[in-house]
Each structure stands twice: as C-alpha cells, then as structure tokens.
Scaffold this motif. Sequence first.
Motif, PDB file in Angstrom:
ATOM      1  N   ASN A 161     108.706 200.852  93.312  1.00  0.00           N
ATOM      2  CA  ASN A 161     107.300 201.247  93.210  1.00  0.00           C
ATOM      3  C   ASN A 161     106.796 201.168  91.772  1.00  0.00           C
ATOM      4  O   ASN A 161     107.566 201.406  90.849  1.00  0.00           O
ATOM      5  N   SER A 163     105.296 199.496  97.342  1.00  0.00           N
ATOM      6  CA  SER A 163     104.298 199.976  98.307  1.00  0.00           C
ATOM      7  C   SER A 163     103.219 198.932  98.556  1.00  0.00           C
ATOM      8  O   SER A 163     102.722 198.789  99.679  1.00  0.00           O
ATOM      9  N   VAL A 164     102.868 198.175  97.517  1.00  0.00           N
ATOM     10  CA  VAL A 164     101.865 197.102  97.687  1.00  0.00           C
ATOM     11  C   VAL A 164     102.404 196.018  98.615  1.00  0.00           C
ATOM     12  O   VAL A 164     101.720 195.562  99.543  1.00  0.00           O
ATOM     13  N   ALA A 199     104.908 196.290 100.803  1.00  0.00           N
ATOM     14  CA  ALA A 199     105.195 196.815 102.151  1.00  0.00           C
ATOM     15  C   ALA A 199     103.934 196.892 103.007  1.00  0.00           C
ATOM     16  O   ALA A 199     104.020 196.923 104.243  1.00  0.00           O
ATOM     17  N   ALA A 200     102.768 196.910 102.343  1.00  0.00           N
ATOM     18  CA  ALA A 200     101.503 197.008 103.087  1.00  0.00           C
ATOM     19  C   ALA A 200     101.058 195.672 103.674  1.00  0.00           C
ATOM     20  O   ALA A 200     100.101 195.625 104.461  1.00  0.00           O
ATOM     21  N   GLN A 201     101.738 194.565 103.323  1.00  0.00           N
ATOM     22  CA  GLN A 201     101.380 193.269 103.887  1.00  0.00           C
ATOM     23  C   GLN A 201     101.681 193.241 105.396  1.00  0.00           C
ATOM     24  O   GLN A 201     102.655 193.860 105.840  1.00  0.00           O
ATOM     25  N   VAL A 244      97.978 207.225  96.095  1.00  0.00           N
ATOM     26  CA  VAL A 244      99.150 206.340  95.977  1.00  0.00           C
ATOM     27  C   VAL A 244     100.229 207.009  95.130  1.00  0.00           C
ATOM     28  O   VAL A 244     101.413 206.965  95.454  1.00  0.00           O
TER      29      VAL A 244
END
Length: 359
Positions: free
Chosen positions: A193, A197-198, A200-202, A274
């Motif tokens: 991170n 997290s960016v 994993a959001a795909q 976030v």
Amino acid sequence: MGANLGKVGKTALIAATLALASCSGGEKVAEKRTEFSIGWSIYAGWMPWPYAQQAGIVKKWADKYHIKINVVQVNDYVESVNQYTAGKFDGVTVANMDALTIPAAGGKDTSAIIVGDYSNGNDGILLKGANSLAAIKGRRVYLAELSVSHYLLARALGNNGMALTDVKTINTSDADIVAAFASPDATAAVAWNPQLSVMAAQPGVSKVFTSADIPGEILDLLVVDTATLKANPDLGKALAGIWYDTMKVMVAQDEQGKQARAAMAKLAGTTPEVFEAQLKTTFLYAQAKDAVAATQDAKLIETMTRVRDFSFSKGLFPGASSADAVGMAFPGGKTLGDPARVTLRFDDSFMKLAADGKL
C-alpha cells in the motif's frame, strides 16, 4: 512494505559501501553533534514522522535534549535507504529485510531502535481472473525484485507447495507498478500500500495472499547509524519520545485522533478514508511495552532467520559463503550469524525508556 532495487544496483551499492568501510581504518567513530536528519518515505506506518514534524512534536522532543532533528521526505523508498547507507541521513524508515540487505549487508552498523508496526495485509499478491494462489503457476509476476514483495511471494509459494521457479518475476519499481498492472498482459503482481489498494480495485482482480497470512514477518522500523547513536544517545531518546507521543494522538478515537489521521492522509497524498483502510492492515505497536515485547520475543529471531536465508539465497550478501556472514544482535545478548561481524542490531533500550516513562 518493501523496496525496489535490481540485483546489480544493490550489489554495486554494497561493494561501494564495503570499499568505504575498508578505507576507514576500522570501526567508525562518530562525534557528539547537535543536528541530525531522518529520512522517510510514504507508507501508512511511517506517516507519524512528518505529522510529528508538522504538529511540533519533533521540535518539542528535540528541544528537550537540546538538539535539532530534520525529518526529510524522499519520494523513492529505496533511494531513502541508499541515502542513509551512503551517510546522508543519520536514520531512516525501513522494512526489516531491506535494513538487512542494504546497509547491514554493506557493512554499515545499523541499530533498529523503534519497531513501529508489522504489515498485516498491507502487502499482497494480486491475480486477474482467478481467486486462488494456485492459478499463479506459470504466470509472469510484476514486483520489486529482491524486496519484501519477493520475500512474500516466496513464502506464499512455499506455503502452497510451489517454488519461485514456478513463476517468472518481472522487476518493476513501486513508482511504475500501478501502470504496469493496468496492462491487459499483466495478470499477476505483488505490491504494498498505497499501490496495492489501487491495483486491487481494478475489475476482475483478487488478493490471493497477503502479509496477514505471515503476521509479524514484514516489520517496519526506524533505524539509526549505530556509531552516531553511541556518541549521541539523546538522539535515540528524542526519537522514541517523538514516536510514542505521536502514537498516543494517532490511535485516539476522538476528534483530535481523527484530525491527526486526516493530516497524515493528506501528507501521504490520499484521502482519510483510504488512509484509515490502510491502517486496518497495519498492526501498529502503539504502546512502547508491546514493541519491547515483540523485540524480545524469540519469534523475531525466527523471522530474521527466514529473511536472511532468503536474502542469501538471492545473492544479496555478495562474496558471502553462508547466510551467517552478516551478524545480527538481539536483546539479551542473543546473536544470529557471525558475532564478530554484527551490523544489524535490534536495540530495545530506547523503547524501554519510553515504556518505563524515563525519557
């Protein structure tokens, strides 16, 4: 948390550090000083440092000990560790593996004086189109090679009956990994991170293994040059005071705590929401007594044995004939590796002073 440094770059750095050490005529002798610099890079567990500077906590403790402490941001994590190793900083925020493989393996005697947290899900393995680690076999995996991401991958594969030879790693810096993973050709990655997290959001992406599966193994530390610390013990006291003062504010479930975390989020370039999510996957040792207990626990030696064995297997101790070449010291006089060549020390003395209210 981790670093990105290719094998050639890391080996060259270590060789240069060793050359400097051999020219210095033995053990480094530091002088008593009044001004010091600590390097940091963006990571949830390290945001207390710039916040403490902004909130006046750094000045409060530095003034108490009649010193000045500069808390300096470096945009690239590995560059901050390189700069510390080269002597630009007196201390730096660093993960346990990188403290071992960069400064310590290069002969720079380094003391970990604050065990701040462990990654409890802040590092993870991502796959597209699959929700099981078994699907990683045969894939190209984008990650910062020779970092804790690489270590996490090795541990995950080993726990699931596979080996690193079952995948092909693609060395990718932390600055580039989000863009690289956005490509349709990239179907596997390991990251920490905030990038994790960016990514994993795909759509169609699953986390198939995280650092929460190996709790306590990816540690985030504040390390200081040992010779500087010996000559200037007040630096260690001030840093411990800064850290635990900031922890009190950070973990408070009141308006002041909320505002402090929001300020840290802003300093990290993200939103409070976030940042709060990242803190949930960061196990903070907010109490000094808990950090002392973790540092004295026999599990730390087990963890560092795993870390150094992995590092040695990847050639990160150049010229070494065994993993014992780089010595480590732990509380209670325990050592790992060559006791005559200790260059990484887990020093709980300043955390103990904080725990006992003696700073």
